[in-house]
Design a protein around this motif. Sequence first.
Motif, mmCIF file in Angstrom:
data_model
loop_
_atom_site.group_PDB
_atom_site.id
_atom_site.type_symbol
_atom_site.label_atom_id
_atom_site.label_comp_id
_atom_site.label_asym_id
_atom_site.label_seq_id
_atom_site.Cartn_x
_atom_site.Cartn_y
_atom_site.Cartn_z
ATOM 1 N N PHE A 17 0.832 -1.211 0.000
ATOM 2 C CA PHE A 17 0.000 0.000 0.000
ATOM 3 C C PHE A 17 0.863 1.256 0.000
ATOM 4 O O PHE A 17 0.641 2.188 -0.772
ATOM 5 C CB PHE A 17 -0.920 -0.017 1.216
ATOM 6 C CG PHE A 17 -1.775 1.208 1.348
ATOM 7 C CD1 PHE A 17 -1.477 2.188 2.280
ATOM 8 C CD2 PHE A 17 -2.871 1.376 0.520
ATOM 9 C CE1 PHE A 17 -2.260 3.316 2.391
ATOM 10 C CE2 PHE A 17 -3.662 2.502 0.626
ATOM 11 C CZ PHE A 17 -3.350 3.475 1.571
ATOM 12 N N ARG A 21 1.219 4.127 -2.959
ATOM 13 C CA ARG A 21 0.951 5.544 -2.699
ATOM 14 C C ARG A 21 2.129 6.405 -3.125
ATOM 15 O O ARG A 21 1.960 7.478 -3.694
ATOM 16 C CB ARG A 21 0.648 5.770 -1.218
ATOM 17 C CG ARG A 21 -0.703 5.225 -0.789
ATOM 18 C CD ARG A 21 -1.129 5.762 0.548
ATOM 19 N NE ARG A 21 -1.359 7.200 0.479
ATOM 20 C CZ ARG A 21 -1.781 7.921 1.512
ATOM 21 N NH1 ARG A 21 -1.998 7.353 2.676
ATOM 22 N NH2 ARG A 21 -1.984 9.221 1.392
ATOM 23 N N VAL A 25 2.016 9.342 -5.991
ATOM 24 C CA VAL A 25 2.414 10.723 -5.694
ATOM 25 C C VAL A 25 3.464 11.200 -6.680
ATOM 26 O O VAL A 25 3.406 12.320 -7.198
ATOM 27 C CB VAL A 25 2.938 10.827 -4.246
ATOM 28 C CG1 VAL A 25 3.587 12.182 -4.015
ATOM 29 C CG2 VAL A 25 1.799 10.616 -3.266
ATOM 30 N N GLN A 43 -8.083 15.625 -4.413
ATOM 31 C CA GLN A 43 -7.630 15.713 -3.036
ATOM 32 C C GLN A 43 -8.138 14.548 -2.202
ATOM 33 O O GLN A 43 -7.464 14.081 -1.293
ATOM 34 C CB GLN A 43 -8.108 17.032 -2.424
ATOM 35 C CG GLN A 43 -7.410 18.254 -3.013
ATOM 36 C CD GLN A 43 -8.032 19.547 -2.540
ATOM 37 O OE1 GLN A 43 -8.909 19.543 -1.673
ATOM 38 N NE2 GLN A 43 -7.608 20.656 -3.111
ATOM 39 N N ASN A 44 -9.336 14.046 -2.500
ATOM 40 C CA ASN A 44 -9.934 12.995 -1.698
ATOM 41 C C ASN A 44 -9.602 11.594 -2.207
ATOM 42 O O ASN A 44 -9.816 10.614 -1.507
ATOM 43 C CB ASN A 44 -11.461 13.166 -1.667
ATOM 44 C CG ASN A 44 -11.866 14.450 -0.957
ATOM 45 O OD1 ASN A 44 -11.172 14.895 -0.053
ATOM 46 N ND2 ASN A 44 -12.969 15.050 -1.374
ATOM 47 N N ALA A 45 -9.108 11.485 -3.445
ATOM 48 C CA ALA A 45 -8.906 10.177 -4.046
ATOM 49 C C ALA A 45 -7.701 9.470 -3.436
ATOM 50 O O ALA A 45 -6.675 10.079 -3.148
ATOM 51 C CB ALA A 45 -8.723 10.317 -5.551
ATOM 52 N N GLN A 46 -7.847 8.166 -3.224
ATOM 53 C CA GLN A 46 -6.750 7.295 -2.848
ATOM 54 C C GLN A 46 -6.585 6.278 -3.965
ATOM 55 O O GLN A 46 -7.224 6.386 -5.006
ATOM 56 C CB GLN A 46 -7.048 6.630 -1.508
ATOM 57 C CG GLN A 46 -7.225 7.624 -0.364
ATOM 58 C CD GLN A 46 -7.549 6.942 0.947
ATOM 59 O OE1 GLN A 46 -7.691 5.725 1.015
ATOM 60 N NE2 GLN A 46 -7.670 7.731 2.001
ATOM 61 N N VAL A 47 -5.747 5.294 -3.762
ATOM 62 C CA VAL A 47 -5.514 4.285 -4.784
ATOM 63 C C VAL A 47 -5.854 2.917 -4.221
ATOM 64 O O VAL A 47 -5.421 2.568 -3.117
ATOM 65 C CB VAL A 47 -4.046 4.317 -5.266
ATOM 66 C CG1 VAL A 47 -3.789 3.194 -6.258
ATOM 67 C CG2 VAL A 47 -3.737 5.655 -5.904
ATOM 68 N N THR A 49 -5.654 -0.825 -3.396
ATOM 69 C CA THR A 49 -4.496 -1.696 -3.233
ATOM 70 C C THR A 49 -4.549 -2.906 -4.157
ATOM 71 O O THR A 49 -3.520 -3.508 -4.450
ATOM 72 C CB THR A 49 -4.409 -2.189 -1.778
ATOM 73 O OG1 THR A 49 -5.642 -2.826 -1.427
ATOM 74 C CG2 THR A 49 -4.161 -1.023 -0.833
ATOM 75 N N PRO A 54 -8.333 4.683 -8.784
ATOM 76 C CA PRO A 54 -8.740 5.617 -7.722
ATOM 77 C C PRO A 54 -9.855 5.060 -6.842
ATOM 78 O O PRO A 54 -10.729 4.331 -7.305
ATOM 79 C CB PRO A 54 -9.229 6.844 -8.508
ATOM 80 C CG PRO A 54 -8.559 6.746 -9.835
ATOM 81 C CD PRO A 54 -8.456 5.282 -10.123
#
Length: 200
Positions: A17, A21, A25, A43-47, A49, A54
Amino acid sequence: MPVPRSSDFMSKFLRIFLSLRLLVVLALALCAPAFSVAPALAQNAQVGTASGLPIPRFVSMRNAPTNVRVGPGTNYDIAFTFLRPGVPVEITAEFDTWRRIRDVEGDEGWVHQNLVVGDRTALVAPWQAEGPIALRVAAGPESAVRAWLSPNMLVSVRTCTGTACEIRLSHTGPDGHATTYQGFVAQETLWGVYEGEVFD
């Protein structure tokens, strides 16, 4: 019910994870001038695993009926069932080949990744009890109206500019004849796309 995980699995999970990330970035930093996703979404998006895509993101249900479970596996109880194919859902988490989804009413559960597809669909103003939504010939509130859409109609989304989306839908009349409509609607009237989201 929590998903059982061993300490070794958790350690490996965290390493993967954090690596993902870091890669994301770096990629965003290199591609910043061309990155066109709306600021609020970025801004709120993650990735995820598992997928590297997104989180959150919108997808659509492949088939119906489709059982949605309370946990990521067929050993978990069925929470509810989708009876309509193609409806938009929001992926909010991933675990291996399972995806946690949220529907338009806010209900959440888990489905296998093969039960959702990346095709973008949307519901027209599902929060409205009545009142037509304008389907316009071109993007922009000054464009001529091609048709009027009823709340909760399911449409296919082709592109979005951040303020308007090009959509397509088929409507079957009382005589059984199907007519296909294509045009633009205000992006804020759709559930299934994010505010300010841009894609084509």
